[in-house]
Write an enzyme that holds these catalytic residues in place. Structure first.
Site, PDB file in Angstrom:
ATOM      1  N   TYR A   1      26.325 -14.984 -42.533  1.00  0.00           N
ATOM      2  CA  TYR A   1      25.270 -13.975 -42.611  1.00  0.00           C
ATOM      3  C   TYR A   1      25.714 -12.906 -43.590  1.00  0.00           C
ATOM      4  CZ  TYR A   1      21.968 -10.380 -40.810  1.00  0.00           C
ATOM      5  OH  TYR A   1      21.010  -9.402 -40.674  1.00  0.00           O
TER       6      TYR A   1
ATOM      7  N   LYS B   1      22.544 -17.137 -44.145  1.00  0.00           N
ATOM      8  CA  LYS B   1      21.405 -16.232 -44.226  1.00  0.00           C
ATOM      9  C   LYS B   1      21.761 -15.159 -45.240  1.00  0.00           C
ATOM     10  CE  LYS B   1      18.860 -12.603 -41.791  1.00  0.00           C
ATOM     11  NZ  LYS B   1      18.760 -11.769 -40.575  1.00  0.00           N
TER      12      LYS B   1
ATOM     13  N   ILE C   1      15.483 -16.450 -41.778  1.00  0.00           N
ATOM     14  CA  ILE C   1      15.668 -15.750 -40.508  1.00  0.00           C
ATOM     15  C   ILE C   1      14.989 -14.409 -40.714  1.00  0.00           C
ATOM     16  CG2 ILE C   1      17.303 -14.770 -38.869  1.00  0.00           C
ATOM     17  CD1 ILE C   1      19.255 -16.957 -39.608  1.00  0.00           C
TER      18      ILE C   1
END
Length: 298
Positions: A136, A164, A209
């Protein structure tokens, strides 16, 4: 390991009571709204979920409620963010014990890391669990950036299955895609910027996301579903419709716009953790206008 991270994954807020405790009723209602709206996955205890305010036991409770309410209908991604590697590992093992389908790991906050230290951090977390791991990247929040080179190195680890990217730097997102597209496994690059989902898909990405799914799950799912069905114009139109809502996040301190939007939609979300306060009346009026324009609120 065969796990495909793709589609629209809702970055859930954490509904709170007025006394700042986790609202199980609110969280279950939100999850039901997301799944009925067509999202392809749920992300619990992430940035939108105010993970930084959750105690260890509240994080476990949030994992357990989300996994139970999802009931296998969509995969659950558990946020296991921590500043130290040991802390993140402890949350990763908690998520596995709770029955999560995958974990997401934000780059450490506050500390300034070299790319080699960042690689070692993620490699150690991946080695500590059998779960699929999503990197992330959110450099504007953590001041730590995952370079394309480091992402490629980490993608070679068996259970690191995707990333992400919330950097907002589409050149970086595209480099993640370009440099991992020929790897043997299906490494997923997911947009973390709700205004760039269609662009990410067009470049070869796998979905997003997304925080805006809290408010408009069907509209967000349409960006992906229409794209993969070949309705590129429909996908782009859905992307255009959500853009003003995403741009309106500046109407209040994050993530208050998400929670106040949910309250307007009749879903119990409660306050944000202090010091984040409510929106002004002027800002709320503008938010209502935008939600109506997008067809989310009647």
């Amino acid at each position: 390991m065969r796990f495909s991270a793709r589609g629209i994954i809702a970055a859930l807020v954490t509904p709170l009571t007025d006394s700042y405790t986790l609202s199980e009723r609110g969280l279950r209602s939100l999850i039901d709204y997301q799944i009925k709206g067509g999202v392809h996955g749920l992300f619990i205890a992430g940035t939108s979920g105010e993970f930084y305010g959750l105690s260890r036991e509240e994080r476990r409770e949030a994992f357990e409620i989300c996994i139970d309410e999802a009931g296998g209908r969509v995969p659950v991604y558990a946020g296991v963010n921590g500043i130290t590697t040991m802390e993140a590992i402890s949350y990763a093992q908690m998520a596995q014990a709770c029955g999560a389908d995958a974990i997401s790991v934000l780059t450490p906050m506050f500390v300034s890391l070299t790319q080699e230290e960042l690689y070692s951090h993620y490699a150690a977390i991946a080695a500590s669990t059998d779960l699929p791991v999503l990197l992330y990247n959110n450099v504007t929040k953590t001041n730590v950036n995952i370079s394309a080179h480091t992402a490629v190195r980490l993608a070679a680890i068996e259970n690191i299955v995707g990333i992400k990217d919330s950097s907002g730097d589409f050149t970086l997102t595209s480099e993640y895609i370009r440099n991992t597209r020929t790897m043997k496994k299906d490494f997923a690059v997911l947009s973390g910027r709700d205004t760039l989902i269609h662009a990410c898909l067009a470049y070869g990405g796998h979905g997003a996301i997304t925080a805006c799914a809290n408010i408009a799950p069907r509209l967000m799912a349409d960006i992906y579903d229409r794209y993969v069905a070949g309705d590129l114009a429909g996908s782009l139109e859905a992307q255009y419709r959500i853009a003003p809502i995403r741009m309106a996040f500046t109407l209040g301190s994050y993530p208050t716009i998400l929670k106040e939007s949910l309250e307007l939609l009749g879903i119990e979300a409660g306050p944000c953790y202090a010091p984040v306060g409510p929106m002004t009346e002027e800002a709320r009026s503008r938010l209502i206008e935008l939600l109506k324009e997008a067809g989310v609120l009647t």
